[in-house]
Design a protein around this motif. Structure first.
Motif, mmCIF file in Angstrom:
data_model
loop_
_atom_site.group_PDB
_atom_site.id
_atom_site.type_symbol
_atom_site.label_atom_id
_atom_site.label_comp_id
_atom_site.label_asym_id
_atom_site.label_seq_id
_atom_site.Cartn_x
_atom_site.Cartn_y
_atom_site.Cartn_z
ATOM 1 N N LEU A 44 1.851 7.106 -6.470
ATOM 2 C CA LEU A 44 0.764 8.030 -6.769
ATOM 3 C C LEU A 44 1.163 9.480 -6.501
ATOM 4 O O LEU A 44 0.772 10.392 -7.223
ATOM 5 C CB LEU A 44 -0.434 7.645 -5.894
ATOM 6 N N TYR A 71 0.205 -0.081 -13.575
ATOM 7 C CA TYR A 71 -0.476 0.828 -12.658
ATOM 8 C C TYR A 71 0.101 2.240 -12.788
ATOM 9 O O TYR A 71 -0.618 3.226 -12.886
ATOM 10 C CB TYR A 71 -0.318 0.337 -11.217
ATOM 11 N N GLU A 115 0.837 -1.206 0.000
ATOM 12 C CA GLU A 115 0.000 0.000 0.000
ATOM 13 C C GLU A 115 0.873 1.257 0.000
ATOM 14 O O GLU A 115 0.570 2.234 -0.675
ATOM 15 C CB GLU A 115 -0.939 0.003 1.214
ATOM 16 N N PHE A 150 1.893 -6.900 -5.470
ATOM 17 C CA PHE A 150 1.145 -5.775 -6.035
ATOM 18 C C PHE A 150 0.060 -6.283 -6.976
ATOM 19 O O PHE A 150 -1.083 -5.847 -6.942
ATOM 20 C CB PHE A 150 2.099 -4.833 -6.788
ATOM 21 N N VAL A 178 2.875 -3.477 -11.427
ATOM 22 C CA VAL A 178 3.385 -2.196 -10.926
ATOM 23 C C VAL A 178 3.516 -1.180 -12.071
ATOM 24 O O VAL A 178 3.048 -0.049 -11.971
ATOM 25 C CB VAL A 178 4.759 -2.376 -10.254
ATOM 26 N N GLU A 210 -1.833 5.654 -13.986
ATOM 27 C CA GLU A 210 -1.942 6.844 -13.144
ATOM 28 C C GLU A 210 -1.316 8.055 -13.826
ATOM 29 O O GLU A 210 -1.804 9.172 -13.717
ATOM 30 C CB GLU A 210 -1.300 6.610 -11.781
ATOM 31 N N ARG A 261 2.160 1.876 -3.421
ATOM 32 C CA ARG A 261 1.147 2.502 -4.260
ATOM 33 C C ARG A 261 1.073 3.999 -3.990
ATOM 34 O O ARG A 261 1.052 4.808 -4.907
ATOM 35 C CB ARG A 261 -0.211 1.852 -4.018
ATOM 36 N N SER A 262 1.047 4.362 -2.694
ATOM 37 C CA SER A 262 0.849 5.789 -2.421
ATOM 38 C C SER A 262 2.115 6.578 -2.781
ATOM 39 O O SER A 262 2.030 7.732 -3.184
ATOM 40 C CB SER A 262 0.367 6.017 -0.993
ATOM 41 N N TYR A 269 -3.761 -5.471 -6.191
ATOM 42 C CA TYR A 269 -4.477 -4.507 -7.019
ATOM 43 C C TYR A 269 -4.902 -5.059 -8.371
ATOM 44 O O TYR A 269 -5.537 -4.360 -9.165
ATOM 45 C CB TYR A 269 -3.628 -3.249 -7.215
#
Lengths: 324, 124
Positions: A226, A265, A219, A254, A262, A269, A222-223, A258
């Motif tokens: 992001l 994703y 997590e 990952f 990776v 984004e 991910r953040s 999700y």
């Protein structure tokens, strides 16, 4: 609605949650007091848990037992209930006879009855399948916001059913869980009874097992991505080290968590942010390329066109014309 | 330059480098609403970044899909956000959002406009 009434509904909701049903909500009143704040926060918590339940099923798909609770309604042309499955009666706290012959609108909350009326008015034109969001109201006054799928059935002679409305939900049901758990145990027990034969459980190909700490790390990954899309996250090994994990866990974990790799994703984004900046910003593409971490303008333009069917220049022009 | 706009959910105003968003009384925000709210804001901003004072004292409900959307897309072209809240509902919604959704930009909740503006001036 009085305080006492709202608290009673909250109690009912918490009881349902205790029984593993996280899809109920308490109806909101217009008040702005402590009880209403409690209602608001418990509703939000139920939303998060409901989602997490599906999500966790995803994390450990080979382990968690996921139950699908379904409500089916067969409706006639005017939207009256012709038949309904017992499960729906249970979830809505009605007995069968109370629902049959009633218009569906009777068991919807005020807000979505309007959605339903609008739907009934215009659905005939295009036929086929539809998905709409409706909120059901149980006899006890709790709400069940639901994604509903409606299939139209046309021209069956002598059949007054015109559409079937289906609702899919997730739940944990201990009884069913035990049944399924019991099955392999019984098999082992039985086969042990036969001498000489060993109970061999076929080893299934194992998925990546994620501990709570692993999930936390992923997590975080991910953040981090992001919030810093401009950064180059390759090689993954270094990124994994920075997070205190290894490439394998990051990569496969990952994907497990999700459902996407990776890099994919990251790409999605970057594109998402770039699209908004192209559409609503006026910064030059050069700075968007930098801000969103694309390799070059050409790379950006190519990827963008592939995803959205328009180049950044075309999209900006189009949005600009639309705005004027 | 047009520095004021309005829709069913909120009124928007840019003054002295701060973007003011005031939600109407009693609004409930679902995903479609969240998209509209962000879109309106972005077209008013014309590509400029601002710190935003978001008066959400009128908000009664923010659905999960909308909260997720705000946390992800809602922060584009914002330098920082100050929520203006009051007990009980808007305060609890903002606390829940800050804890569960972890917005990407500096975000804090305040009970008075003065405190909120003071927080935002460091991002001007």
């Amino acid at each position: 609605m009085s305080k006492k009434k709202r608290l009673k509904k909250l109690r009912n909701l918490l009881l349902e949650m205790g029984a593993g049903k996280f899809f109920y909500r308490v109806e909101r009143s217009g008040k702005n007091d402590n009880v209403e704040a409690l209602v608001s926060v418990i509703n939000m918590m139920a939303e998060e848990i409901e989602e997490a339940l599906v999500h966790q099923g995803y994390v450990n798909a080979s382990e968690t037992i996921k139950h699908i609770v379904v409500m089916h309604f067969m409706l006639d042309a005017e939207g009256k209930i012709v038949a309904v499955n017992p499960q729906a009666c249970t979830l809505l706290c009605y007995v069968y006879s109370e629902l049959i012959g009633q218009p569906l609108i009777q068991i919807l909350d005020e807000k979505t009855s309007k959605t339903w009326e609008d739907y009934l008015e215009k659905e005939q034109e295009d036929g086929g399948e539809h998905a709409i969001q409706l909120t059901f109201k149980t006899k006890a006054g709790l709400l069940i916001p639901s994604a509903c799928y409606i299939s139209l059935i046309n021209n069956i002679k002598g059949c007054e059913v015109e559409k079937i409305l289906t609702v899919v939900k997730h739940s944990k049901k201990q009884v069913a869980l035990e049944d399924e758990l019991r099955e392999p145990v019984l098999k082992i027990y039985n086969s042990e009874g036969l001498k000489g034969e060993k109970a061999v459980a076929e080893p299934k190909p194992k998925k990546v097992r994620l501990t709570q700490d692993d999930i936390k790390v992923i997590e975080d990954a991910r953040s981090l991505m992001l919030n810093d899309l401009a950064r180059d996250f390759r090689p993954l090994k270094e990124f994994a080290l920075q997070l205190g994990t290894n490439t394998f866990k990051l990569k496969y974990g990952f994907k497990e968590l999700y459902g996407i790799s990776v890099y994919r994703y990251l790409r999605n984004e970057r594109l998402r942010k770039a699209k908004v900046l192209v559409q609503y910003g006026d910064s030059p593409f050069k700075s968007i390329v930098q801000l969103c971490g694309f390799k070059s303008e050409a790379h950006f333009s190519r990827t963008f066109k592939k995803e959205f069917g328009l180049t950044p220049t075309e999209l900006r022009k189009k949005t600009f014309l639309k705005r004027d | 330059m047009l520095d004021y706009t309005e829709n069913n959910y909120a009124t928007y105003k840019i003054a002295e480098g701060i973007l003011y968003i005031r939600y109407h009384i009693g609004v409930s925000i679902d995903l479609a609403g969240a998209v509209k709210i962000v879109e309106e804001r972005l077209s008013l901003q014309k590509g400029q970044s601002y710190p935003a004072l978001c008066d959400m004292r009128g908000v009664r409900e923010v659905k999960k899909a909308a909260r997720d959307y705000f946390a992800l897309e809602g922060s584009i072209l914002l330098k920082a956000v100050a929520f203006l809240v009051e007990p009980s509902i808007s305060e609890v919604i903002s606390r829940f959002y800050l804890l569960a959704n972890k917005p990407a930009i500096p975000t804090q909740a305040f009970q008075t406009p003065e405190e909120a503006e003071k927080f935002l001036t460091q991002y001007l």
